[in-house]
Motif scaffolding. Structure first.
Motif, PDB file in Angstrom:
ATOM      1  N   SER A 115      -0.836  12.743   6.981  1.00  0.00           N
ATOM      2  CA  SER A 115      -0.992  14.173   7.511  1.00  0.00           C
ATOM      3  C   SER A 115      -2.111  15.040   6.958  1.00  0.00           C
ATOM      4  N   LEU A 116      -2.590  14.508   5.929  1.00  0.00           N
ATOM      5  CA  LEU A 116      -3.759  15.281   5.256  1.00  0.00           C
ATOM      6  C   LEU A 116      -4.908  14.435   4.885  1.00  0.00           C
ATOM      7  N   GLN A 117      -4.975  13.110   4.851  1.00  0.00           N
ATOM      8  CA  GLN A 117      -5.928  12.162   4.434  1.00  0.00           C
ATOM      9  C   GLN A 117      -6.291  10.960   5.326  1.00  0.00           C
ATOM     10  N   CYS A 118      -7.579  10.373   5.129  1.00  0.00           N
ATOM     11  CA  CYS A 118      -7.889   9.306   5.704  1.00  0.00           C
ATOM     12  C   CYS A 118      -7.983   8.372   4.637  1.00  0.00           C
ATOM     13  N   TYR A 119      -7.298   7.050   4.532  1.00  0.00           N
ATOM     14  CA  TYR A 119      -7.627   5.724   3.752  1.00  0.00           C
ATOM     15  C   TYR A 119      -8.350   4.919   4.546  1.00  0.00           C
ATOM     16  N   VAL A 120      -9.403   4.192   3.754  1.00  0.00           N
ATOM     17  CA  VAL A 120     -10.161   3.159   4.515  1.00  0.00           C
ATOM     18  C   VAL A 120     -10.015   1.950   3.445  1.00  0.00           C
ATOM     19  N   TYR A 121      -9.491   0.658   3.782  1.00  0.00           N
ATOM     20  CA  TYR A 121      -9.287  -0.464   3.112  1.00  0.00           C
ATOM     21  C   TYR A 121     -10.233  -1.413   3.541  1.00  0.00           C
ATOM     22  N   SER A 122     -10.740  -2.313   2.899  1.00  0.00           N
ATOM     23  CA  SER A 122     -11.463  -3.462   3.063  1.00  0.00           C
ATOM     24  C   SER A 122     -10.586  -4.554   3.036  1.00  0.00           C
ATOM     25  N   ALA A 123     -10.763  -5.647   4.153  1.00  0.00           N
ATOM     26  CA  ALA A 123      -9.658  -6.713   3.993  1.00  0.00           C
ATOM     27  C   ALA A 123     -10.119  -7.700   2.742  1.00  0.00           C
ATOM     28  N   THR A 124     -11.146  -7.296   2.067  1.00  0.00           N
ATOM     29  CA  THR A 124     -11.477  -8.276   0.886  1.00  0.00           C
ATOM     30  C   THR A 124     -10.796  -7.675  -0.158  1.00  0.00           C
ATOM     31  N   ASN A 125     -10.407  -6.276  -0.015  1.00  0.00           N
ATOM     32  CA  ASN A 125      -9.894  -5.782  -1.379  1.00  0.00           C
ATOM     33  C   ASN A 125      -8.997  -4.717  -0.887  1.00  0.00           C
ATOM     34  N   TRP A 126      -7.849  -4.850  -1.062  1.00  0.00           N
ATOM     35  CA  TRP A 126      -6.548  -3.855  -0.661  1.00  0.00           C
ATOM     36  C   TRP A 126      -6.174  -2.944  -1.802  1.00  0.00           C
ATOM     37  N   ASN A 127      -7.083  -3.091  -3.188  1.00  0.00           N
ATOM     38  CA  ASN A 127      -6.349  -2.200  -4.288  1.00  0.00           C
ATOM     39  C   ASN A 127      -7.230  -0.851  -4.137  1.00  0.00           C
ATOM     40  N   THR A 128      -8.596  -0.782  -3.877  1.00  0.00           N
ATOM     41  CA  THR A 128      -9.099   0.367  -4.039  1.00  0.00           C
ATOM     42  C   THR A 128      -9.758   0.991  -2.828  1.00  0.00           C
ATOM     43  N   LEU A 150     -11.023   3.748   0.142  1.00  0.00           N
ATOM     44  CA  LEU A 150     -11.847   4.812   0.286  1.00  0.00           C
ATOM     45  C   LEU A 150     -10.915   6.016   0.756  1.00  0.00           C
ATOM     46  N   ILE A 151     -10.971   7.105   0.041  1.00  0.00           N
ATOM     47  CA  ILE A 151     -10.092   8.130   0.704  1.00  0.00           C
ATOM     48  C   ILE A 151     -10.794   9.552   0.962  1.00  0.00           C
ATOM     49  N   PHE A 152     -10.659  10.167   1.893  1.00  0.00           N
ATOM     50  CA  PHE A 152     -11.411  11.550   2.046  1.00  0.00           C
ATOM     51  C   PHE A 152     -10.239  12.456   2.776  1.00  0.00           C
ATOM     52  N   ASP A 153     -10.589  13.775   2.728  1.00  0.00           N
ATOM     53  CA  ASP A 153      -9.619  14.691   3.401  1.00  0.00           C
ATOM     54  C   ASP A 153     -10.022  14.916   4.762  1.00  0.00           C
ATOM     55  N   LEU A 154      -8.836  15.069   5.867  1.00  0.00           N
ATOM     56  CA  LEU A 154      -9.025  15.676   7.159  1.00  0.00           C
ATOM     57  C   LEU A 154      -8.962  16.909   7.305  1.00  0.00           C
ATOM     58  N   LYS A 155      -9.776  17.517   8.064  1.00  0.00           N
ATOM     59  CA  LYS A 155      -9.602  19.002   8.399  1.00  0.00           C
ATOM     60  C   LYS A 155      -8.350  19.313   9.032  1.00  0.00           C
ATOM     61  N   GLU A 156      -7.975  18.453  10.162  1.00  0.00           N
ATOM     62  CA  GLU A 156      -7.025  18.398  11.085  1.00  0.00           C
ATOM     63  C   GLU A 156      -6.163  17.524  10.911  1.00  0.00           C
ATOM     64  N   GLY A 157      -4.725  17.705  10.553  1.00  0.00           N
ATOM     65  CA  GLY A 157      -3.872  16.435  10.142  1.00  0.00           C
ATOM     66  C   GLY A 157      -3.652  15.554  11.087  1.00  0.00           C
ATOM     67  N   THR A 158      -3.376  16.084  12.468  1.00  0.00           N
ATOM     68  CA  THR A 158      -2.742  15.171  13.562  1.00  0.00           C
ATOM     69  C   THR A 158      -3.886  14.304  14.256  1.00  0.00           C
ATOM     70  N   LEU A 198       0.836  -1.280   0.058  1.00  0.00           N
ATOM     71  CA  LEU A 198       0.144   0.032   0.092  1.00  0.00           C
ATOM     72  C   LEU A 198       0.733   1.077   0.094  1.00  0.00           C
ATOM     73  N   GLU A 199       0.591   2.015  -1.106  1.00  0.00           N
ATOM     74  CA  GLU A 199       1.625   3.382  -1.104  1.00  0.00           C
ATOM     75  C   GLU A 199       0.714   4.547  -0.810  1.00  0.00           C
ATOM     76  N   PHE A 200       1.335   5.626  -0.154  1.00  0.00           N
ATOM     77  CA  PHE A 200       0.319   6.497   0.383  1.00  0.00           C
ATOM     78  C   PHE A 200       1.190   8.022  -0.238  1.00  0.00           C
ATOM     79  N   LYS A 252      -1.102   7.391  11.798  1.00  0.00           N
ATOM     80  CA  LYS A 252      -1.670   6.357  12.622  1.00  0.00           C
ATOM     81  C   LYS A 252      -2.534   5.451  11.967  1.00  0.00           C
ATOM     82  N   ALA A 253      -2.591   4.233  12.393  1.00  0.00           N
ATOM     83  CA  ALA A 253      -3.373   3.298  11.642  1.00  0.00           C
ATOM     84  C   ALA A 253      -3.985   2.497  12.756  1.00  0.00           C
ATOM     85  N   SER A 254      -5.036   1.567  12.157  1.00  0.00           N
ATOM     86  CA  SER A 254      -5.709   0.717  13.123  1.00  0.00           C
ATOM     87  C   SER A 254      -6.480  -0.375  12.358  1.00  0.00           C
TER      88      SER A 254
END
Length: 700
Positions: A352-365, A367-375, A331-333, A339-341
């Protein structure tokens, strides 16, 4: 987890570097005895001179004014305090211009620290005095005077107490004049550095006895290191309180909050006099005795869930591995990972700028959305959604990236929330209050509004850890609470026009976790690893609860273990030396919960007969009673040798009154059944006397 360090071939400073401080996550200022302040830009790898100080000014400590003031966040730090050997501290701008110099101490000013909201500055001097100053540099009070130099000082989490050194002693002094101070002998040599973390409330100290130690805020020793070859000259907590760094001569160490060491680096630095973490906790800088500034970033963090293992290989790269079929993904960012969970079939990664959500059934696509506050400082996951905590608030998102709610309460401080003080389920959010640790705020996860009448749950003691169960309908949601006495309590989240019924279900519980797929709780209770197969039994029949437990000796987990998670039938425990231990738990109780939830009582009975386990029968008895399934309850009570209870339950001809009574309260069921039994006997006696009359009447 380890530190990846970088040093320039030639040092930029000509003399020893005394202090370093971050302005942003990618910009650092360093001060040296060559009278220079340098700015380091990590994005462009450029180093520039900010200012050349006057020849008689030798800097000792530097601290930037905090970015968050009264909940409002500044874009970046604008002023810093610089302490020096001439007895003054200097307030300097970002451009290096000294705005104000204040005569503070006789001899060197050894430390200067802003409190968390920037309303006060504390200085410690060679003259043994500790003074508090206003933001503008006006003296407010002299807090302490002693005969020996104060080498280091730190603010308490609420900025209402001060920790400072006095030779071999550590002293905690509250700011209230009447309050008693706490002091204890901490080291066998002079203490050189201290740090106090606001998230975990733990204290670090290091000294000339070549050791570093971890303490709680009551002065109890939690960890002591073995002796190093040289004095330990610096210690520093990461902002989230999960790890800390230790600096000594040609030595840099990364340690877990419980004390054990993740990694040891041996860079050519001389003594590391000062360590500073960037605000996002991903990078570390050290001020070195040979004129170098050492940079390090944290890599090789690991996350595990079921058959997946994920490793942060570089700052912007993760490696996914499925241990069942050895399949792998990379996975490239765009930006560095903060942080990750990984839980409930999803990987949530914040940069520092975005949140990525991966499903364990599909690591290729993802879901990405921007964060208001990076940290982002904390990620908590539930089955249907996840929660992010940053410097400005708490946010609940769906796994599709939609913002669901933003719960708030008066005086909420998001910078000190951690996994022990926040819990999330599919329908409920629980947050322990910091200003009053007896109070737990409960919110509806879907609306962000307070539950019920808006009153929080208040316990009689300070709460250490909270955890919501993960399964079942929201009306049955339970919360488990460990208090300061290490007692474990269980209560329903929803109360009906009455106070919360808080029931004690364990003592000396050090750590706990709910199962992810059934409402089963595990914990380490004194020297026993305990599983509460059906904790809710305490609400229907208290005598039944001990019979539903599974207990085994916890000596394999060694001293002070911590339960990381309880997924499926596997409990993952981190021992105090950092090693992971996996413990398997019976799959039958989870199956029984499933049968009970879907009212498959015949299957439940079959399972118990097959397993031949007393604790399983006890669970079934509790579940059947709670669901008013009296026939099953009778069989289950008989199986665990509670024959009298079975006799009371046995009722072949239930009448209308009996059903009404049952609907009242589970605790009244035995009483109602007993009354029904007496009524039936009386009616039978009466009917024996008048059988003939009734019969003739019916014929007519």
């Amino acid at each position: 987890m380890r530190l990846k360090t970088s040093l320039l071939k030639e040092p930029k400073h000509k003399e020893l570097v005394s202090c370093v401080g971050w302005t942003t996550a990618d910009e650092l200022y360093s001060c040296s005895e060559d009278h220079q302040i340098l700015r380091w830009n990590l994005l462009t790898s450029e180093t520039s001179l900010v200012v050349k100080l006057q020849e008689d000014l030798f800097p000792i400590d530097l601290h930037w004014f905090p970015k968050t003031v009264g909940g409002k966040k500044q874009a970046q730090a604008e002023i810093f305090v610089l302490t020096s050997t001439d007895g003054k501290f200097h307030l300097a701008s970002k451009m290096g211009r000294i705005e104000k110099s204040v005569e503070a101490h006789k001899g060197a000013v050894l430390a200067g620290r802003w409190n968390y909201d920037g309303t006060a500055l504390i200085t410690a001097g060679e003259d043994g005095q500790i003074k508090i100053w206003s933001k503008s540099g006006m003296l407010r009070s002299t807090l302490a005077q002693q005969g020996s130099p104060v080498y280091s000082v730190a603010w308490g989490p609420d900025s209402d107490r001060i920790l400072y050194t006095s030779g071999r002693l550590l002293i905690i002094k509250p700011l209230q004049p009447s309050a008693k101070l706490l002091q204890w002998k901490a080291h066998d040599g002079i203490i050189l550095k201290v740090d106090w973390n606001s998230v975990n409330d733990l204290i670090l100290s290091s000294g000339e006895d070549c050791k570093y130690k971890v303490w709680d805020s009551y002065g109890r020793l939690l960890y002591t290191s073995s002796s190093h070859d040289y004095p330990v000259t610096s210690v520093s907590w990461s902002p989230d309180g999960e790890v800390f760094a230790v600096g000594s001569f040609n030595t840099l160490r990364l340690c877990d909050k419980t004390g054990w060491s993740y990694a040891l680096e041996k860079p050519n630095t001389g003594s590391v006099f000062s360590l500073a973490w960037s605000a996002d906790g991903t990078q570390l800088a050290g001020a070195c005795g040979n004129g170098h500034v050492i940079f390090a970033h944290v890599v090789e963090q690991r996350w595990e869930w079921r058959s997946f293992e994920i490793t942060l290989t570089k700052r912007r790269t993760m490696q996914v591995r499925n241990v069942v079929n050895d399949a792998g993904d990379v996975l490239e960012f765009r930006d560095r990972v903060i942080k990750a969970s990984l839980a409930h079939g999803h990987l949530v990664v914040t940069t520092s700028l975005q949140c990525y959500v991966y499903s364990a059934t599909n690591w290729n696509t993802p879901l990405i959305f921007d964060l208001k506050e990076g940290t982002v400082s904390l990620i908590v996951q539930a089955e249907k959604h996840f929660l992010l905590v940053d410097g400005t608030g708490v946010y609940v998102f769906s796994y599709e990236g939609r913002l669901i709610s933003t719960p708030r309460f008066p005086g909420m401080r998001t910078d000190i929330l951690n996994a022990q003080s926040v819990s999330l389920s599919n329908d409920t959010i629980a947050i322990r209050d910091k200003s009053d640790e007896k109070v737990i705020f409960l919110f509806d996860a879907l609306t962000g509004k307070a539950l019920g009448d808006g009153k929080p749950l208040t316990h009689k003691m300070e709460v250490v850890e909270i955890a919501l169960d993960q399964c079942g309908p929201s009306s049955d949601r339970k919360i488990a609470v460990i208090d300061k006495n290490r007692d474990l309590y269980l209560t329903a989240v929803h109360r009906l026009y009455r106070e919360h019924n808080i029931c004690k279900i364990g003592t000396m519980v050090h750590t706990m976790a709910w199962n992810d797929s059934a409402n089963i709780l595990c914990g380490i209770q004194d020297t026993q690893f305990t599983v509460w197969h059906y904790p809710s039994a305490v609400f229907t029949d208290k005598d039944l609860l001990p019979k539903t437990l599974y207990m085994k000796d916890a000596s394999e987990f060694s001293r002070a273990p911590h339960i990381l998670n309880y997924v499926g039938t596997q409990v993952t425990v981190r021992r105090c030396d950092g090693s992971l231990v996996y413990s398997s738990v019976s799959p039958y109780p989870a199956l029984l919960h499933e049968y009970s939830a879907s009212s498959r009582w015949e299957d439940a009975l079959r399972l118990c007969r097959f397993a031949k386990d007393q604790s399983l029968w006890a669970c079934l008895a509790g579940m059947a009673m709670a669901n008013r399934e009296l026939t099953t309850a009778e069989v289950a009570y008989a199986a665990i040798g509670e024959g009298e209870m079975g006799d009371e339950i046995h009722s072949p001809t239930p009448n209308e009154h009996q059903i009404d009574r049952k609907a009242l309260d589970p605790a009244l069921i035995p009483l109602s059944l007993d009354i029904t039994h007496r009524e039936r006997q009386e009616s039978e006696r009466a009917s024996e006397g008048g059988t003939h009359t009734q019969h003739s009447h019916s014929v007519e």
